[in-house]
Design a protein around this motif. Structure first.
Motif, PDB file in Angstrom:
ATOM      1  N   SER A 117       0.807  -1.220   0.000  1.00  0.00           N
ATOM      2  CA  SER A 117       0.000   0.000   0.000  1.00  0.00           C
ATOM      3  C   SER A 117       0.837   1.265   0.000  1.00  0.00           C
ATOM      4  O   SER A 117       0.366   2.327  -0.394  1.00  0.00           O
ATOM      5  N   THR A 118       2.065   1.166   0.448  1.00  0.00           N
ATOM      6  CA  THR A 118       2.899   2.361   0.560  1.00  0.00           C
ATOM      7  C   THR A 118       4.359   1.937   0.686  1.00  0.00           C
ATOM      8  O   THR A 118       4.678   0.758   0.568  1.00  0.00           O
ATOM      9  N   GLY A 119       5.228   2.897   0.928  1.00  0.00           N
ATOM     10  CA  GLY A 119       6.639   2.561   1.100  1.00  0.00           C
ATOM     11  C   GLY A 119       7.284   3.550   2.041  1.00  0.00           C
ATOM     12  O   GLY A 119       6.718   4.612   2.334  1.00  0.00           O
ATOM     13  N   VAL A 120       8.438   3.201   2.545  1.00  0.00           N
ATOM     14  CA  VAL A 120       9.169   4.136   3.403  1.00  0.00           C
ATOM     15  C   VAL A 120      10.638   4.158   3.012  1.00  0.00           C
ATOM     16  O   VAL A 120      11.183   3.199   2.495  1.00  0.00           O
ATOM     17  N   LEU A 121      11.224   5.293   3.317  1.00  0.00           N
ATOM     18  CA  LEU A 121      12.654   5.468   3.145  1.00  0.00           C
ATOM     19  C   LEU A 121      13.211   5.514   4.557  1.00  0.00           C
ATOM     20  O   LEU A 121      12.870   6.420   5.320  1.00  0.00           O
ATOM     21  N   MET A 122      14.005   4.523   4.923  1.00  0.00           N
ATOM     22  CA  MET A 122      14.515   4.514   6.301  1.00  0.00           C
ATOM     23  C   MET A 122      15.974   4.938   6.318  1.00  0.00           C
ATOM     24  O   MET A 122      16.793   4.360   5.616  1.00  0.00           O
ATOM     25  N   SER A 123      16.272   5.933   7.124  1.00  0.00           N
ATOM     26  CA  SER A 123      17.653   6.367   7.301  1.00  0.00           C
ATOM     27  C   SER A 123      18.107   5.921   8.679  1.00  0.00           C
ATOM     28  O   SER A 123      17.330   5.959   9.642  1.00  0.00           O
ATOM     29  N   MET A 124      19.352   5.536   8.762  1.00  0.00           N
ATOM     30  CA  MET A 124      19.866   5.108  10.054  1.00  0.00           C
ATOM     31  C   MET A 124      21.254   5.693  10.273  1.00  0.00           C
ATOM     32  O   MET A 124      22.113   5.595   9.395  1.00  0.00           O
ATOM     33  N   LEU A 125      21.428   6.297  11.429  1.00  0.00           N
ATOM     34  CA  LEU A 125      22.722   6.883  11.783  1.00  0.00           C
ATOM     35  C   LEU A 125      23.166   6.291  13.119  1.00  0.00           C
ATOM     36  O   LEU A 125      22.347   6.114  14.019  1.00  0.00           O
ATOM     37  N   ALA A 126      24.439   5.974  13.249  1.00  0.00           N
ATOM     38  CA  ALA A 126      24.976   5.519  14.535  1.00  0.00           C
ATOM     39  C   ALA A 126      26.265   6.276  14.789  1.00  0.00           C
ATOM     40  O   ALA A 126      27.115   6.393  13.904  1.00  0.00           O
ATOM     41  N   MET A 127      26.402   6.804  16.003  1.00  0.00           N
ATOM     42  CA  MET A 127      27.554   7.678  16.290  1.00  0.00           C
ATOM     43  C   MET A 127      27.822   7.736  17.779  1.00  0.00           C
ATOM     44  O   MET A 127      27.035   7.222  18.578  1.00  0.00           O
ATOM     45  N   ARG A 128      28.918   8.405  18.157  1.00  0.00           N
ATOM     46  CA  ARG A 128      29.193   8.673  19.558  1.00  0.00           C
ATOM     47  C   ARG A 128      28.148   9.657  20.065  1.00  0.00           C
ATOM     48  O   ARG A 128      27.792  10.605  19.350  1.00  0.00           O
ATOM     49  N   PRO A 129      27.670   9.480  21.306  1.00  0.00           N
ATOM     50  CA  PRO A 129      26.619  10.387  21.809  1.00  0.00           C
ATOM     51  C   PRO A 129      27.023  11.859  21.740  1.00  0.00           C
ATOM     52  O   PRO A 129      26.212  12.715  21.383  1.00  0.00           O
ATOM     53  N   GLU A 130      28.310  12.149  22.020  1.00  0.00           N
ATOM     54  CA  GLU A 130      28.724  13.556  22.042  1.00  0.00           C
ATOM     55  C   GLU A 130      28.747  14.188  20.643  1.00  0.00           C
ATOM     56  O   GLU A 130      28.791  15.399  20.506  1.00  0.00           O
ATOM     57  N   ASP A 131      28.722  13.349  19.616  1.00  0.00           N
ATOM     58  CA  ASP A 131      28.734  13.891  18.255  1.00  0.00           C
ATOM     59  C   ASP A 131      27.326  14.037  17.665  1.00  0.00           C
ATOM     60  O   ASP A 131      27.168  14.457  16.514  1.00  0.00           O
ATOM     61  N   ALA A 132      26.322  13.640  18.449  1.00  0.00           N
ATOM     62  CA  ALA A 132      24.978  13.531  17.883  1.00  0.00           C
ATOM     63  C   ALA A 132      24.468  14.849  17.302  1.00  0.00           C
ATOM     64  O   ALA A 132      23.913  14.876  16.200  1.00  0.00           O
ATOM     65  N   ALA A 133      24.686  15.954  18.027  1.00  0.00           N
ATOM     66  CA  ALA A 133      24.136  17.235  17.565  1.00  0.00           C
ATOM     67  C   ALA A 133      24.760  17.615  16.219  1.00  0.00           C
ATOM     68  O   ALA A 133      24.060  18.011  15.275  1.00  0.00           O
ATOM     69  N   GLU A 134      26.074  17.479  16.132  1.00  0.00           N
ATOM     70  CA  GLU A 134      26.769  17.869  14.901  1.00  0.00           C
ATOM     71  C   GLU A 134      26.339  16.974  13.729  1.00  0.00           C
ATOM     72  O   GLU A 134      26.053  17.450  12.632  1.00  0.00           O
ATOM     73  N   VAL A 135      26.278  15.675  14.000  1.00  0.00           N
ATOM     74  CA  VAL A 135      25.924  14.734  12.931  1.00  0.00           C
ATOM     75  C   VAL A 135      24.495  14.984  12.449  1.00  0.00           C
ATOM     76  O   VAL A 135      24.211  15.012  11.258  1.00  0.00           O
ATOM     77  N   TRP A 136      23.605  15.192  13.410  1.00  0.00           N
ATOM     78  CA  TRP A 136      22.199  15.384  13.039  1.00  0.00           C
ATOM     79  C   TRP A 136      22.038  16.652  12.204  1.00  0.00           C
ATOM     80  O   TRP A 136      21.320  16.668  11.201  1.00  0.00           O
ATOM     81  N   ALA A 137      22.736  17.706  12.606  1.00  0.00           N
ATOM     82  CA  ALA A 137      22.646  18.951  11.850  1.00  0.00           C
ATOM     83  C   ALA A 137      23.185  18.738  10.430  1.00  0.00           C
ATOM     84  O   ALA A 137      22.603  19.206   9.445  1.00  0.00           O
ATOM     85  N   GLU A 138      24.269  18.010  10.333  1.00  0.00           N
ATOM     86  CA  GLU A 138      24.868  17.792   9.018  1.00  0.00           C
ATOM     87  C   GLU A 138      23.961  16.905   8.148  1.00  0.00           C
ATOM     88  O   GLU A 138      23.822  17.120   6.950  1.00  0.00           O
ATOM     89  N   PHE A 139      23.339  15.932   8.788  1.00  0.00           N
ATOM     90  CA  PHE A 139      22.437  15.049   8.053  1.00  0.00           C
ATOM     91  C   PHE A 139      21.265  15.849   7.476  1.00  0.00           C
ATOM     92  O   PHE A 139      20.916  15.715   6.302  1.00  0.00           O
ATOM     93  N   GLU A 140      20.683  16.693   8.319  1.00  0.00           N
ATOM     94  CA  GLU A 140      19.536  17.473   7.837  1.00  0.00           C
ATOM     95  C   GLU A 140      19.959  18.470   6.748  1.00  0.00           C
ATOM     96  O   GLU A 140      19.220  18.713   5.797  1.00  0.00           O
ATOM     97  N   ALA A 141      21.183  18.982   6.881  1.00  0.00           N
ATOM     98  CA  ALA A 141      21.680  19.892   5.843  1.00  0.00           C
ATOM     99  C   ALA A 141      21.867  19.136   4.529  1.00  0.00           C
ATOM    100  O   ALA A 141      21.566  19.658   3.447  1.00  0.00           O
TER     101      ALA A 141
END
Lengths: 417, 410
Positions: B294-318
């Motif tokens: 009926s539908t589909g999804v695009l799944m993204s997965m990121l794994a990183m050090r907790p202290e890098d999460a903010a930087e990685v997430w910002a870069e991913f969204e960019a």
């Protein structure tokens, strides 16, 4: 026994080239192995081999990091690398018409890696990330700890490295490791699939034949230790792993013990699967196998189960180790034989698997076994021979590792060595 | 290679891809029964039933099933997903009849009380095992958050409570409805003795009860779209999972969408790879397509050090934003096509892969495209198609799940 689709050649500089043609396939594969595994790292530098391997992929010859990867992708090559106890290896497969250009790229990688200093920190982070990610994998942590205990600091080191030792690895150490260990001395290149042997060999000679070898080096062996080690973790499951010494792959009686361990813990009709999971419902995952290095080996068993059932699981596994001593049955041996035959046939459908198997045979046995030879070995196996071997060579569990919320009590007979 | 399909009188579909050059025979039963067919009370029943098919039939005990599978050297397994349950085995060609007989027998399990209650404990262990291995549990939690009450939001394993509350009677009724021959496809690939196969299957399945399985009538697409963060448990690494809309199994844009996903987030050589993985900022940054009826999804997965999460997430969204603004180049598309085509060609040589290919296609479409035809569909994708799918399936309309110690990075 010579087989008409198997080939081998030793280049003047020591490089051994092994081939097996599989003309029914459209693809061809290679397995390229250098004596650059974790055992060759100086003590205190665990991770150097993995980091060196990562650095070799960051540019070679005229290619930078990105150009190299894109060149392999444009050729439709699926590639991987692997650092093990003895080797750093590269493997790949592609459509047969692209095979020689892919080999050319890997000749460049092995002989002319740039090891760019400005990529070192990124490469180090890639290796560290791998280790960080394993912190959430408790089954792997359990097996890693068991390996380190049983085989000791030289051979038992986890080839992915140690965080602190990786953090301190210097570029000069990587350069030295690369120059010493990436050499035609001890190098194995196994190819399998759809290719022309004469044409390939000529190409391989032109790519690696004029590479001069460095003198071989060895490593100092350090003994392992037995006993019980518990790692405290606030986890839902308790993870249990144990090891018992046995003979390594390549020794004459290896097939006998391999069969017995197959009966113990390989497959859904194995004794461990039946007793621990099927009859008692104690766990989801339970298995046993042999972890063989060149001159040493152990039988290992693993299970993960919720804490309340961990003691019963450990006791049941220990009881099955003891029961194995009394021998195996005809029907059990018959099942193991068919499993081995099916596994051999599966290699005939995958040139990548076949190339890996050929390289491994050469390293451990100094020759490549044909299908016929393995079938004959299988036919010679009998229950009386396996049982005589088991009676003459008691299996004694020497190392136990548990990871979980509470320590377990070792059943009688475990870790008594 | 010769593809053929047959429909037996009882409704069972049989598809065959016979290649005499193969060394093995791969056999699989594809059942249209998955988590999306379950009510809340039955959550986890499809997967539990998959286990029970190995636990005994009127002809065989569980031990006999396992022994016979090993005796045939069968590389046998089963898997349950949102829409299907698949039982498969690969054997030497000489064991074709025996494995077909055994798998067919397993499709009609005894479902005895004793086996049911023993296996219930194994399932609860399996659920506990995944809880210890983040981010495994995260996928199901995210599907639930994204799909809401849509049937695709049902967890495949069920929950501790739903599995503990299941009864043998409820399972038997579910089996009766779903494991009817008209709701199943048998796929066989590799070296196949086709006349023997058809004679065997006809005989083995002729007494299977024939019922009409309830039809699936799902709305298209998720019911919840938006940004939401859920912290599910402690872990030493930080994981971020994200679901965004994607094409369904029937959407003609699915080939272009898969290539677009490869350009953006394949595990090597993609934009995500060069920015986040090659630089060592993350252990994992990859995007995959999951396509459903009926539908589909695009799944993204990121794994990183907790202290890098903010930087990685910002870069991913960019990078997501950049993907829309700086449309892919012809060169990126060429690379993605080379990878997709090479992977299809290599996989095609292995009997088990062929079996999965023909079985999955038939159970979904009731038709079959050869590997060469699929490759041609990839070749035909243009840059304009890629741009269209990135607009049709905007990644910013997403559900996000974070697992791990860092709760501040949002």
């Amino acid at each position: 026994m010579p087989v008409d689709n198997q080939f081998q050649h030793r280049c003047a500089n020591g490089l051994v080239v092994l081939g097996e043609t599989m003309p029914w396939l459209n693809t061809a594969a290679f397995s390229l192995q250098f004596r650059a595994g974790s055992a060759y790292q100086p003590l205190g530098q665990n991770g150097l081999a993995a980091l060196t391997c990562e650095m070799t992929e960051r540019g070679c010859g005229e290619y930078n990091n990105r150009q190299f990867l894109e060149a392999t992708e444009l050729l439709g090559a699926s590639t991987a690398n692997h650092v093990g106890t003895y080797h750093t290896g590269y493997s790949g497969s592609c459509l047969h018409e692209n095979f020689l250009p892919v080999l050319e790229l890997y000749a460049k990688l092995s002989r002319a890696a740039r090891l760019p200093v400005d990529e070192l920190e990124a490469a180090r982070l890639v290796c560290l990330q791998e280790l960080y990610s394993q912190q959430d994998d408790l089954p792997q942590q359990t097996l890693r700890t068991l390996r380190e205990r049983f085989f000791g600091p030289t051979l038992g080191r986890w080839p992915d490295g140690e965080i602190d030792e990786l953090e301190s690895a210097a570029w000069s150490q990587i350069r030295d490791f690369y120059w010493e260990r990436f050499s035609p001395e001890g190098m194995i290149l196994a190819i399998a699939g759809n290719f022309n042997w004469t044409e390939c060999l000529e190409k391989i000679e032109s790519l690696w034949g004029d590479w001069s070898a460095t003198p071989p080096s060895s490593f100092a062996m350090t003994p392992g230790q037995g006993g019980y080690q518990h790692l405290q973790e606030d986890s839902q499951q308790t993870h249990i792993a144990m090891a018992a010494p046995t003979i390594p792959f390549g020794q004459e009686d290896y097939f006998l013990i391999r069969c017995a361990v197959g009966v113990l813990g390989d497959g859904m009709s194995s004794r461990l699967f039946q007793e621990v999971r099927e009859k008692r419902g104690l766990c989801y995952s339970v298995f046993a196998g042999i972890h063989s290095l060149l001159d040493t080996a152990c039988i290992t068993a693993y299970s993960g189960t919720t804490a309340a059932r961990a003691q019963e699981t450990l006791d049941t596994i220990a009881a099955e180790f003891s029961r194995l001593q009394q021998g195996i049955h005809e029907d059990e041996l018959r099942r193991i034989k068919v499993q081995v035959r099916t596994g051999l046939m599966a290699q005939q459908e995958s040139c990548r698997a076949r190339a890996g198997a050929i390289a491994s045979d050469w390293f451990y046995l100094h020759r490549v076994r044909s299908k016929q030879e393995i079938n004959e070995q299988l036919n010679r196996l009998s229950v009386p021979r396996v049982n005589q071997y088991l009676a003459d060579h008691p299996i004694e569990v020497s190392s136990v590792v548990t990871v979980g919320s509470a320590q377990l009590e070792l059943p009688h007979g475990l870790c008594q060595l | 290679m010769a593809f053929a399909n047959y429909k037996l009188d009882n409704g069972l579909q049989v598809v065959v891809d016979d290649n005499p050059q193969c060394h093995l025979t791969a056999v699989g039963y594809f059942v249209k029964a998955g988590a999306c067919d379950e009510t809340l009370e039955l959550s986890g029943v499809s997967h539990f039933l998959e286990h029970m098919c190995f636990k005994g039939t009127p002809q065989r005990s569980a031990l006999e099933i396992n022994q016979q599978l090993d005796e045939l050297g069968a590389n046998c397994n089963a898997r349950t997903g949102e829409e299907h349950t698949i039982y498969h085995a690969t054997v030497l060609p000489e064991f074709q009849s025996q494995i077909v007989e055994l798998l067919s027998d397993m499709m009609q399990p005894s479902l005895s009380d004793e086996d049911f209650f023993t296996e219930q404990k194994v399932i609860l262990e399996e659920i506990a095992m995944y809880r210890d291995q983040p981010p495994y549990g995260g996928h199901e939690q995210l599907m639930r958050a994204y799909f809401g009450d849509h049937p695709l939001g049902q967890p495949v394993l069920g929950t501790d409570a739903s599995v503990a509350a299941l009864t043998p009677e409820a399972m038997a009724s579910y089996h009766h409805q779903r494991y009817s021959p008209g709701n199943m496809t048998l796929a066989v690939a590799g070296r196949v003795d086709v006349p023997q196969l058809l004679a065997d299957v006809e005989r083995l399945t002729k007494n299977w009860p024939v019922v009409v399985a309830p039809s699936r009538q799902f709305g298209a697409g998720p019911q919840i779209v938006g940004r939401e963060f859920l912290q599910v448990q402690q872990a030493s690494q930080q994981y971020i999972l994200q679901l965004a809309p994607g094409p369904s199994l029937f959407d003609p844009d699915r080939y272009a969408a898969r290539l677009a996903a490869m350009i953006f987030g394949d595990d090597t050589g993609s934009r995500l790879f060069w920015r986040l993985v090659d630089s060592g900022k993350t252990d994992l940054a990859a995007v995959g397509h999951y396509e459903y009826e009926s539908t589909g999804v695009l799944m993204s997965m990121l794994a990183m050090r907790p202290e890098d999460a903010a930087e990685v997430w910002a870069e991913f969204e960019a990078l997501e934003q950049e993907f829309v603004e700086q449309t892919p180049t012809e060169y990126e598309l060429k690379l993605a096509k080379a990878k997709a085509i090479a992977s299809l060609s290599s996989a095609n040589e292995i009997s088990e892969n062929r079996m999965f290919d023909i079985g999955s296609q038939w159970v979904t479409y009731g038709s079959y495209l050869t590997v060469e035809q699929v490759i041609e569909l990839y070749r035909q994708v243009t840059l304009a198609d890629i741009i269209r799918v990135t607009q049709r399936f905007p990644m910013h309309e997403k559900q996000v799940l974070a697992i791990g110690p860092n709760w501040e990075f949002r």
